[in-house]
Write a protein that holds these residues in place. Structure first.
Motif, PDB file in Angstrom:
ATOM      1  N   GLU A  32     -27.474  15.027 119.066  1.00 29.43           N
ATOM      2  CA  GLU A  32     -28.433  15.997 118.517  1.00 29.43           C
ATOM      3  C   GLU A  32     -28.600  15.789 117.012  1.00 29.43           C
ATOM      4  O   GLU A  32     -29.704  15.856 116.483  1.00 29.43           O
ATOM      5  CB  GLU A  32     -27.953  17.418 118.814  1.00 29.43           C
ATOM      6  N   ARG A  35     -30.730  12.731 116.557  1.00 32.72           N
ATOM      7  CA  ARG A  35     -32.133  13.072 116.843  1.00 32.72           C
ATOM      8  C   ARG A  35     -32.761  13.777 115.647  1.00 32.72           C
ATOM      9  O   ARG A  35     -33.889  13.472 115.245  1.00 32.72           O
ATOM     10  CB  ARG A  35     -32.184  13.968 118.082  1.00 32.72           C
ATOM     11  N   MET A  72     -35.536  22.576 117.003  1.00 31.06           N
ATOM     12  CA  MET A  72     -34.575  21.873 117.854  1.00 31.06           C
ATOM     13  C   MET A  72     -33.640  22.861 118.540  1.00 31.06           C
ATOM     14  O   MET A  72     -33.340  22.729 119.729  1.00 31.06           O
ATOM     15  CB  MET A  72     -33.756  20.868 117.033  1.00 31.06           C
ATOM     16  N   GLY A  75     -35.069  24.441 121.483  1.00 34.40           N
ATOM     17  CA  GLY A  75     -35.271  23.577 122.636  1.00 34.40           C
ATOM     18  C   GLY A  75     -36.575  22.796 122.640  1.00 34.40           C
ATOM     19  O   GLY A  75     -36.975  22.263 123.670  1.00 34.40           O
ATOM     20  N   ALA A  76     -37.235  22.675 121.488  1.00 32.44           N
ATOM     21  CA  ALA A  76     -38.496  21.941 121.423  1.00 32.44           C
ATOM     22  C   ALA A  76     -38.233  20.434 121.484  1.00 32.44           C
ATOM     23  O   ALA A  76     -37.212  19.945 120.998  1.00 32.44           O
ATOM     24  CB  ALA A  76     -39.239  22.280 120.130  1.00 32.44           C
ATOM     25  N   SER A  77     -39.171  19.719 122.083  1.00 35.46           N
ATOM     26  CA  SER A  77     -39.064  18.260 122.146  1.00 35.46           C
ATOM     27  C   SER A  77     -39.510  17.653 120.817  1.00 35.46           C
ATOM     28  O   SER A  77     -40.118  18.333 119.988  1.00 35.46           O
ATOM     29  CB  SER A  77     -39.935  17.715 123.277  1.00 35.46           C
ATOM     30  N   ASN A  78     -39.231  16.368 120.645  1.00 37.56           N
ATOM     31  CA  ASN A  78     -39.654  15.678 119.422  1.00 37.56           C
ATOM     32  C   ASN A  78     -41.169  15.755 119.253  1.00 37.56           C
ATOM     33  O   ASN A  78     -41.677  15.960 118.153  1.00 37.56           O
ATOM     34  CB  ASN A  78     -39.216  14.224 119.445  1.00 37.56           C
ATOM     35  N   GLN A  79     -41.889  15.577 120.348  1.00 33.73           N
ATOM     36  CA  GLN A  79     -43.348  15.617 120.291  1.00 33.73           C
ATOM     37  C   GLN A  79     -43.838  17.013 119.899  1.00 33.73           C
ATOM     38  O   GLN A  79     -44.759  17.137 119.088  1.00 33.73           O
ATOM     39  CB  GLN A  79     -43.939  15.204 121.631  1.00 33.73           C
ATOM     40  N   GLU A  80     -43.231  18.052 120.430  1.00 35.99           N
ATOM     41  CA  GLU A  80     -43.631  19.415 120.086  1.00 35.99           C
ATOM     42  C   GLU A  80     -43.355  19.712 118.614  1.00 35.99           C
ATOM     43  O   GLU A  80     -44.174  20.336 117.930  1.00 35.99           O
ATOM     44  CB  GLU A  80     -42.882  20.427 120.961  1.00 35.99           C
TER      45      GLU A  80
END
Length: 159
Positions: A32, A35, A72, A75-80
């Protein structure tokens, strides 16, 4: 002595005032954190213009880092996360903008430049060959004259 003490205290407090407080975030695991580091190094600071938000000391970059961390944790994705920051700050915050109708020329410019350069080189080579092919060879008289001039030049250099 007192003067030295005052100077030392001023320098001590000035150094403390200039010290930078690093962002401290708690991550569940190393993946994490990695990321997070990748995300903040892929986003450009709107104020610094050519510095990513990981390296920037600007307040807006700090806010962007905080927002990335918060999203993060939600729980958001990288794209979001990237889309949210692009929506807020514009396409400029991406170092690698997506290919679409607005960014096509940006992505196509290097290929256009290379092709243009190749066309110019090809044109110069073709033109040079045409000019060389279009020139008649020397007649026997001109060739004899050139040989005499070269021979005279060699004799003068030897003398």
């Amino acid at each position: 002595m007192a003067r030295s003490l005052i100077v030392a205290l001023v320098l001590l407090f000035a150094a403390g005032a200039m010290a930078e407080v690093a962002d401290v975030y708690d991550f569940a695991d190393r993946a994490e954190e990695q990321r997070y580091q990748e995300l903040i190094s892929e986003l450009r600071c709107p104020k610094c213009q050519n510095q990513n938000i990981a390296d920037s000391n600007a307040p807006i970059a700090k806010d962007m880092r905080d927002e990335v961390y918060r999203m993060m944790q939600d729980g958001a994705s990288n794209q979001e996360i990237t889309q949210a920051l692009v929506a807020r700050f514009g396409e400029f915050v991406r170092y690698k903008p997506e290919l679409d109708s607005r960014t096509f020329l940006l992505w196509a410019t290097p290929a256009i430049a290379v092709l243009g350069g190749l066309l110019v080189v090809a044109g110069v080579v073709i033109r040079g060959r045409r000019v060389a092919a279009g020139q008649p060879a020397l007649s026997a008289e001109e060739k004899a004259r050139a040989d005499r001039m070269l021979a005279d030049g060699d004799e003068q250099r030897r003398s």
